[in-house]
Design a protein around this motif. Structure first.
Motif, PDB file in Angstrom:
ATOM      1  N   VAL C 182       0.884  -1.173   0.000  1.00  0.00           N
ATOM      2  CA  VAL C 182       0.000   0.000   0.000  1.00  0.00           C
ATOM      3  C   VAL C 182       0.920   1.221   0.000  1.00  0.00           C
ATOM      4  O   VAL C 182       2.025   1.161   0.543  1.00  0.00           O
ATOM      5  N   VAL C 183       0.459   2.310  -0.615  1.00  0.00           N
ATOM      6  CA  VAL C 183       1.260   3.535  -0.615  1.00  0.00           C
ATOM      7  C   VAL C 183       0.460   4.659   0.032  1.00  0.00           C
ATOM      8  O   VAL C 183      -0.716   4.865  -0.288  1.00  0.00           O
ATOM      9  N   LEU C 184       1.092   5.385   0.957  1.00  0.00           N
ATOM     10  CA  LEU C 184       0.476   6.567   1.571  1.00  0.00           C
ATOM     11  C   LEU C 184       1.026   7.814   0.897  1.00  0.00           C
ATOM     12  O   LEU C 184       2.239   7.915   0.693  1.00  0.00           O
ATOM     13  N   LEU C 185       0.163   8.751   0.623  1.00  0.00           N
ATOM     14  CA  LEU C 185       0.627  10.041   0.138  1.00  0.00           C
ATOM     15  C   LEU C 185       0.884  10.918   1.350  1.00  0.00           C
ATOM     16  O   LEU C 185      -0.046  11.291   2.073  1.00  0.00           O
ATOM     17  N   GLY C 186       2.160  11.234   1.570  1.00  0.00           N
ATOM     18  CA  GLY C 186       2.571  11.851   2.808  1.00  0.00           C
ATOM     19  C   GLY C 186       2.547  13.364   2.814  1.00  0.00           C
ATOM     20  O   GLY C 186       3.495  14.001   3.253  1.00  0.00           O
ATOM     21  N   CYS C 187       1.468  13.948   2.357  1.00  0.00           N
ATOM     22  CA  CYS C 187       1.248  15.397   2.431  1.00  0.00           C
ATOM     23  C   CYS C 187      -0.249  15.600   2.543  1.00  0.00           C
ATOM     24  O   CYS C 187      -1.025  14.763   2.085  1.00  0.00           O
ATOM     25  N   ALA C 188      -0.631  16.718   3.117  1.00  0.00           N
ATOM     26  CA  ALA C 188      -2.034  17.097   3.049  1.00  0.00           C
ATOM     27  C   ALA C 188      -2.246  17.838   1.718  1.00  0.00           C
ATOM     28  O   ALA C 188      -1.299  18.278   1.082  1.00  0.00           O
ATOM     29  N   GLY C 189      -3.486  17.941   1.324  1.00  0.00           N
ATOM     30  CA  GLY C 189      -3.793  18.746   0.143  1.00  0.00           C
ATOM     31  C   GLY C 189      -3.352  18.130  -1.164  1.00  0.00           C
ATOM     32  O   GLY C 189      -2.858  18.812  -2.055  1.00  0.00           O
ATOM     33  N   MET C 190      -3.531  16.806  -1.287  1.00  0.00           N
ATOM     34  CA  MET C 190      -3.078  16.096  -2.475  1.00  0.00           C
ATOM     35  C   MET C 190      -4.245  15.605  -3.316  1.00  0.00           C
ATOM     36  O   MET C 190      -4.087  14.676  -4.129  1.00  0.00           O
ATOM     37  N   ALA C 191      -5.406  16.202  -3.151  1.00  0.00           N
ATOM     38  CA  ALA C 191      -6.621  15.640  -3.735  1.00  0.00           C
ATOM     39  C   ALA C 191      -6.440  15.257  -5.201  1.00  0.00           C
ATOM     40  O   ALA C 191      -6.662  14.110  -5.596  1.00  0.00           O
ATOM     41  N   GLY C 192      -6.021  16.188  -6.016  1.00  0.00           N
ATOM     42  CA  GLY C 192      -5.886  15.893  -7.428  1.00  0.00           C
ATOM     43  C   GLY C 192      -4.844  14.829  -7.683  1.00  0.00           C
ATOM     44  O   GLY C 192      -5.054  13.896  -8.481  1.00  0.00           O
ATOM     45  N   VAL C 193      -3.747  14.936  -6.986  1.00  0.00           N
ATOM     46  CA  VAL C 193      -2.651  14.000  -7.208  1.00  0.00           C
ATOM     47  C   VAL C 193      -3.045  12.566  -6.865  1.00  0.00           C
ATOM     48  O   VAL C 193      -2.670  11.618  -7.554  1.00  0.00           O
ATOM     49  N   THR C 194      -3.825  12.396  -5.820  1.00  0.00           N
ATOM     50  CA  THR C 194      -4.180  11.051  -5.374  1.00  0.00           C
ATOM     51  C   THR C 194      -4.759  10.218  -6.498  1.00  0.00           C
ATOM     52  O   THR C 194      -4.356   9.070  -6.730  1.00  0.00           O
TER      53      THR C 194
END
Lengths: 246, 246, 246, 246, 246, 246
Positions: C182-194
């Motif tokens: 599993v990969v976590l996106l380690g920043c807030a505010g990544m909506a589009g990137v996710t």
């Protein structure tokens, strides 16, 4: 404390339903025990042809239970011959003789031979389940890596020379790149391969079936058996609905 | 990312063959999910009347697999409703929807509520298996103790008031003597007891079935499911000899 | 136990003073919760434009406290939306509703989906603080690596396509070389990137804000809140000299 | 490598706004360093009168940052004089001289004196935060227990004799019942108490302020300072909105 | 609490029988302590010319004991100057002054300077023994790697420039590839090399002898000594057959 | 792989200089191995009459080395018969046959019999050294406690009945209060006591000498020996000044 080896029978239970694999396992175990100790190998009546996933591992656990519970004749210890598979604890609940899992036997043996060890197994996807068993044993901290030759278990025997070559490559990488001082062969039924891998490697190579059979015999020789005090106490008698096991 | 709750079905699978326990579990789960999410509870066709040993736990794992594989109709997530039991990984292999174990769900939930937690379960002999699952989850370090009321699972319902009193006593000891900041009820089918225990305790009390049902629903809502990349990849198709499961 | 979703408000607090980031965070959270749950996003009145160091993290902690304490209107849970930042415990002391940190929410969620996970964050220097929070949570042992795209937080939005590409490269390395399931996106505010990262990867991708918002809503739904028994007991009333917070 | 002690100034920063506590801390530090090393003690301009919760701890972290950043005059090292409080990492980011936390200094010192140690602190609720810092330091495994006298920090000075008696009772319990070989006094500003406790106990008693001041001086003497390579790199210059700190 | 530095003598004991190495160690220690503290360096009367194996390490332990027990004249602390060698605990049993091991001193010092550290030592085969001592200290979790220049200890001095280059290469790899924030030089007698390595590296470089001498002096200054309560209690008087030690 | 047991000799080395203890150890070992395996027991020429401190432990390590290196005649494995003592690694460096430490042998054996174990030893002060060896082995996590009868080693034999009673009391406390499922007798030379303690206890009791002798024999039977790849490589030939060992 020691009882005559001639009276001893070690039951070695394959986790898959392949009689060929059972015979290879039997030969590994028989070569490992003392003269006079008898090895009886069992094949489950039902279950997967090979055990390479959690799903198959859980199916095999009850196949193994069934095989042991139906076995007719006395025995002094049981070897659970699935590398990284679940089920050892279930056997311990229902038996009063020692039960030795080959994953754990291999790791305990390795820790008497070197400060660290690595594992070579068949498929990458088997590594996590192996790691889980090592974690529970306490010995994961001494494991420097689990590598896979990425061949299905049932193909390992098809071309033993090429299989051995694959194991040697991964084992050598564990020694060179990860600092492994001992290598475990992370499959049951590797009798022929073990010798070839050992011949090619500068570190001890442990076959789990051989290690487990010998440890099981040792526990019997020491007059020791599974503790029934807590974790492996006998289950309370209770209805088991529609189940083929006795 | 969120899909309408009304389209969702959570399958909650009891580990024992008691239909009464299944119904209690169903009620706990149904009370925990959002309006519009459907809970379907399954009872295995075979297996032990209660699961209180490693032996029974391994039998139950295949009963649970069988129940899920035979289930007719769509579902979006599965809750494995055995506290401290094996089998979650096997379900993850064969499914593509999320699978949530109640032990793990309870522990993860507790860790969002307090720095430490304790567990009250039915029998002392169940504690080691619970601890093993917590160890594998990584959350054993935050568990300050597992205590037991020492009543068999099937007697817990017989006298709910006395059962609740037993749980309160052990839970309070976890809070007072071990520093537990949250208490987990370490059995499935504790719906009535949970409320009584919560009412008597100064810390949050987590019922695993409720927590798991809600987490399962959340994963569905987030569009997330089990990773099939490694540990829980689908098993290779292969012959499974003489097995009642499809 | 479940209360109507329509009554619920989740407060999501940005850690930096960028209103644009707050809006992105709000959208992630709003998309993750059930219909009927309201998301209110707050921007601190003071503090750093982005949080990328221990210094900024500690400043942000009081900015977050101030924002929550000044907020007018009822709320049912708080999401602390800084990945790897300090401050969650301080909020728990002064509130009686659940407080969910996005780092921890992401890690707990990942552990329900796979056996291991990895994290992709903005800057290499953020990795140690993330690792500290994972260590305290107990889940660091399941984290196989934290990699960085090495772009400042405030530049992530400037070229979303290139940002997504960077995250995909690092995430794929975590999967291929480290065994992340599993990969976590380690920043807030990544909506589009996710979404872009999820589309490119063979494993589940967890956005901390979405996971935290959903978990916060779940805790409310389960009637559970922070334990006030020990670690997060309300502070004693006492003089706080010259402080802008109420 | 060694520079003349006479050129050295150690800044010791209290975490609360009590000038009396600052003076006690100053005396402890001054008594601990070599002749010629100057100790300057700072009181934050704002913040709680005593720090006994996570909330107060996070407030104090910025009070400490402010005090150090406003301090006029050269200094060679900083002691962060809050036992179990957050903030040391933030100071390390913005400074190039060594920063020593008293919790960590006490634990490192204890580990040079005995195989295990225990901590006596003011309030039970302070124990979890202390434990978190020990966990991050790696030295929690050598800590056999954290006990509290259960008196607020600001009352400790009111009746020093009774305070010392309370600390002795808890310390003796750590030695007798938990096997502590060294005892840490888990509060700042314990100068008088330390001597009394040491006189009554058969094991070494470590005062964190004294240990930290001496370790800070030692690092300066060795020509060593905080690594700026990764975790504690200087923050990028960036707008910090509405902040009273320079 | 502080006693005049002028009264202090630190005994620094080499683990091998090379007087040249002893002199280098003495210089490192003397440069590290305060003006007025005297350093006396001892060479064992018997034992290996260099200590690079477990065998030699255990021989050296008694050589060190003998050297200290025969030493005529007062001393206030002892530094055990073997990196990764056994024996510190034995000294602690028979002495009442502080005993500081250079491996542990270096690791504790590193942990005050950075979040992680790495070690560069002489031979690959020395790494496991170093790791064992770090494991027992609790600080192995903060060690990101132990690398070797693969030169025997007695050749390190032969070509100091080339030796320093080797250490720089391995140290840089620890920083770049493993995230080390501090580097320890994992040999005694590295005085000249330390400066050259520090000059070439962007992170603090810790020499164990210097760190240990300074920490030993600090413990004396703080009035602290080894706990005699349990692990390091004085041995019972008893016959020691045919032994050259007094 | 298996060689005839009749060709095997196991060297069992006492750590103290008491010939009576050596004879008791010999009997334990001889009773544990297979018929045909010869046990030869050695007493060091020099060293302490009993080993109960770190000081004595380090002295004994070279006495053991000397005894083994002077031994005339072939042998196939060595048992290091000191519970919690140092020295096993030194033997492994200089030998090519397996070396088994009784502490480790007992712990590995216990882990095959139960999920947890406890240790009863002679003196409280011996517990830390035992714990250190268990920590390095990886098996400390499964040890629930180490308790002492608090009698010196040399008095254990004086009144075997009272000694056995003391061991039973402590062992029972480990089972009842700590959840030990197996008990290790943490001294060498307990042959008589083992039987009495086993008779009185509801869990398996492991004697380290018996377990080690049997494991050593098993390793020989499996054709396995110490890895010479890294940790236990043969030392380089080098001058060893003034040493009585060859």
């Amino acid at each position: 404390m020691s009882t005559p080896a001639a009276d001893r029978t070690i039951l070695v239970v394959n986790v898959n339903t392949s009689a060929e694999v059972t015979e290879t396992i039997r030969r590994s175990a028989a070569a490992a025990v003392s003269a006079g100790t008898r090895v009886v190998a069992l094949t489950p009546r039902f279950g997967p042809a090979s055990v390479e996933s959690n799903y198959e591992s859980h199916l095999s656990a009850v196949g193994v239970l069934d095989a042991v519970q139906r076995h007719d004749g006395p025995f002094d210890a049981v070897v659970h011959a699935g590398f990284g598979e679940v089920g050892r604890e279930a056997l311990q609940d229902v038996l009063t003789v020692p039960v030795v899992d080959i994953t754990e036997a291999a790791a305990h043996t390795a820790c008497l031979l070197g400060r660290t060890y690595g594992v070579v197994t068949s498929l990458t996807r088997a590594a996590p389940a192996i790691h889980d068993r090592l974690l529970l044993s306490g010995l994961a901290g001494r494991c420097v890596g689990i590598r896979a030759v990425d061949r299905p278990v049932l193909e390992l025997d098809a071309d033993p020379e090429s299989t051995a070559k694959g194991f040697v490559t991964e084992a050598q990488a564990l020694v060179d790149d990860h600092g492994a001082e001992v290598v475990l062969l992370g499959c049951a039924g590797m009798a022929g391969v073990t010798e070839a891998v050992q011949a090619a490697l500068p570190v001890p190579v442990v076959d789990g079936v051989a290690a487990a059979a010998r440890l099981a015999e040792s526990l019997v020789g020491l007059g020791l058996s599974t503790s029934k005090a807590r974790s492996y106490a006998a289950p309370q008698p209770k209805p088991i609905l529609g189940w083929p096991l006795r």
